[in-house]
Design an enzyme around this catalytic site. Structure first.
Site, short mmCIF file in Angstrom:
data_model
loop_
_atom_site.label_atom_id
_atom_site.label_comp_id
_atom_site.label_asym_id
_atom_site.label_seq_id
_atom_site.Cartn_x
_atom_site.Cartn_y
_atom_site.Cartn_z
N ASP A 160 47.53 -70.42 -5.03
CA ASP A 160 47.67 -69.50 -5.43
C ASP A 160 48.73 -69.28 -5.62
OD1 ASP A 160 44.79 -69.70 -5.60
OD2 ASP A 160 45.40 -67.75 -4.29
N GLU B 93 39.35 -66.41 -14.16
CA GLU B 93 40.56 -65.87 -12.70
C GLU B 93 41.77 -66.27 -12.93
OE1 GLU B 93 39.12 -66.44 -9.02
OE2 GLU B 93 39.46 -69.37 -9.48
O1 FUB Z 1 42.70 -67.49 -3.54
C1 FUB Z 1 41.42 -67.28 -3.96
C2 FUB Z 1 41.20 -66.79 -4.36
O2 FUB Z 1 40.88 -68.32 -4.71
C3 FUB Z 1 42.27 -66.71 -5.92
O3 FUB Z 1 42.26 -65.11 -5.66
C4 FUB Z 1 42.04 -67.64 -7.07
O4 FUB Z 1 42.50 -66.86 -7.88
C5 FUB Z 1 41.46 -68.92 -6.16
O5 FUB Z 1 42.21 -69.12 -6.22
#
Ligand code: FUB
Length: 338
Positions: free
Chosen positions: A32, A241
């Site tokens: 991320d 997301e």
């Molecule tokens: O790293 C945990 C979660 O996985 C992140 O918040 C999302 O965007 C995904 O990459």
């Protein structure tokens, strides 16, 4: 026998793609990556993946991270410095578990780290921590940002100095649970309404203190080219997301992960609030379930930071990478095949 200019361009693009980048960090698992240029250096604010032996589930319980490290480099391709633990879960008074994807911003002599974590009731909130250095260490505020919820904060400061926070993630990111305005734990993945507009990421202008919302939270509307909202059943295009916003030649580019279809997609607008018109895929699936990125201009070139699971082969133990982002003359982004 001569190749056309278009063919040569296509060969060059394929050749660039054939050189798959190496992981930037190999002594820790990182994911991320939010990248920023501060004081002429490139700073990276990633998640720090660990093996916590939590079984995999649809809520992302296996992403059970406990701290953040900040990394920097003088230039793309240069040595990457690990500045150590920048923030530890035990030093965040309100948080219980799961430090997920963070981002950072600078204003008036202070650096701000924005991060999601589950609170004592297992509800994701977004916190803020501050430092006088971009490398940290950061000190967390005693409470999350009032009115914040869900995950994946991404900060965008516009050319007029106003700062916006984009956030949200469905499924394990809990965005669907806030659909009616109050928290409803019964909604596990999305709204389960394929023919209705999909859930939207959120955007809000930050207050001058950078630790409060200056206005009510708004939806980041995603429309197709006919102006119709993307639907809940449109898993190839709808928001899941990992929001990120950048500005290029006066246009706002909102990019995001489509989650269960594993794409990075983007949409454009004339306003940081949207509505944004869907443009296409900017990166095909990487290895691993999740895909998450940031886009930043460094020394006149544009780069995309992202992650895959090259080092571990396991979806919760990721490694960050960077590669150049190329655009066409009309500003559209050339699709990357990682
Ligand atoms: O790293 C945990 C979660 O996985 C992140 O918040 C999302 O965007 C995904 O990459």
């Amino acid at each position: 026998f001569r190749y056309s200019a278009a063919a040569l361009l296509a060969f060059a693009s394929l050749a660039a793609q054939a050189q798959s980048p190496k992981p930037l960090i190999t002594h820790l698992y990182t994911a991320d990556p939010s990248a920023h240029v501060f004081n002429g250096k490139v700073y990276l604010y990633p998640s720090h993946d660990i093996e916590a032996h939590v079984p995999q589930d649809d809520e992302g319980g296996h992403f059970n991270m406990r701290d953040y490290h900040v990394f920097s480099m003088d230039r793309i391709g240069g040595k990457v410095t690990d500045h150590g633990v920048a923030l530890d879960l035990k030093d965040v008074p309100w948080a219980k578990r799961q430090l997920w994807a963070p981002d950072a911003a600078y204003k008036n002599g202070t650096y701000y780290l924005y991060f999601p974590a589950k609170d004592k009731d297992d509800v994701f909130r977004i916190g803020v921590a501050t430092s006088k250095s971009p490398a940290g260490p950061f000190k967390a505020d005693p409470k999350p940002i009032p009115g914040s919820y869900s995950i994946d904060p991404a900060v965008f400061t516009d050319t007029d100095g106003e700062t916006y926070l984009y956030f949200g993630g469905i499924w394990g990111g809990q965005l669907q649970r806030w659909h009616t305005g109050t928290y409803d734990a019964s909604l596990k993945t999305d709204l389960q309404k394929d023919k209705e507009p999909a859930l939207s990421a959120k955007v809000v202008k930050l207050g001058k203190d950078m630790r409060s919302f200056a206005e009510p939270v708004r939806d980041v509307q995603l429309l197709d080219k006919e102006g119709k909202p993307l639907l809940g059943g449109d898993h190839d295009r709808r928001f899941f997301e990992g929001a990120w916003t950048h500005k290029y030649k006066g246009k706002y580019y909102f990019s995001y992960s489509t989650g269960d279809t594993h794409l990075l997609a983007y949409a454009t607008s004339d306003s940081p609030y949207g509505p944004f018109t869907y443009q296409g895929v900017l990166m095909k699936p990487v290895s691993g379930w999740t895909t998450h990125h940031s886009i930043v201009e460094i020394g006149g070139k544009w780069y995309i930071f992202y992650h895959d699971v090259e080092l571990s082969g396991q979806t919760h133990l990721r490694n960050v990478k960077v590669r150049e982002l190329h655009r066409n003359a009309d500003g559209s982004i050339r699709e990357i095949i990682p």
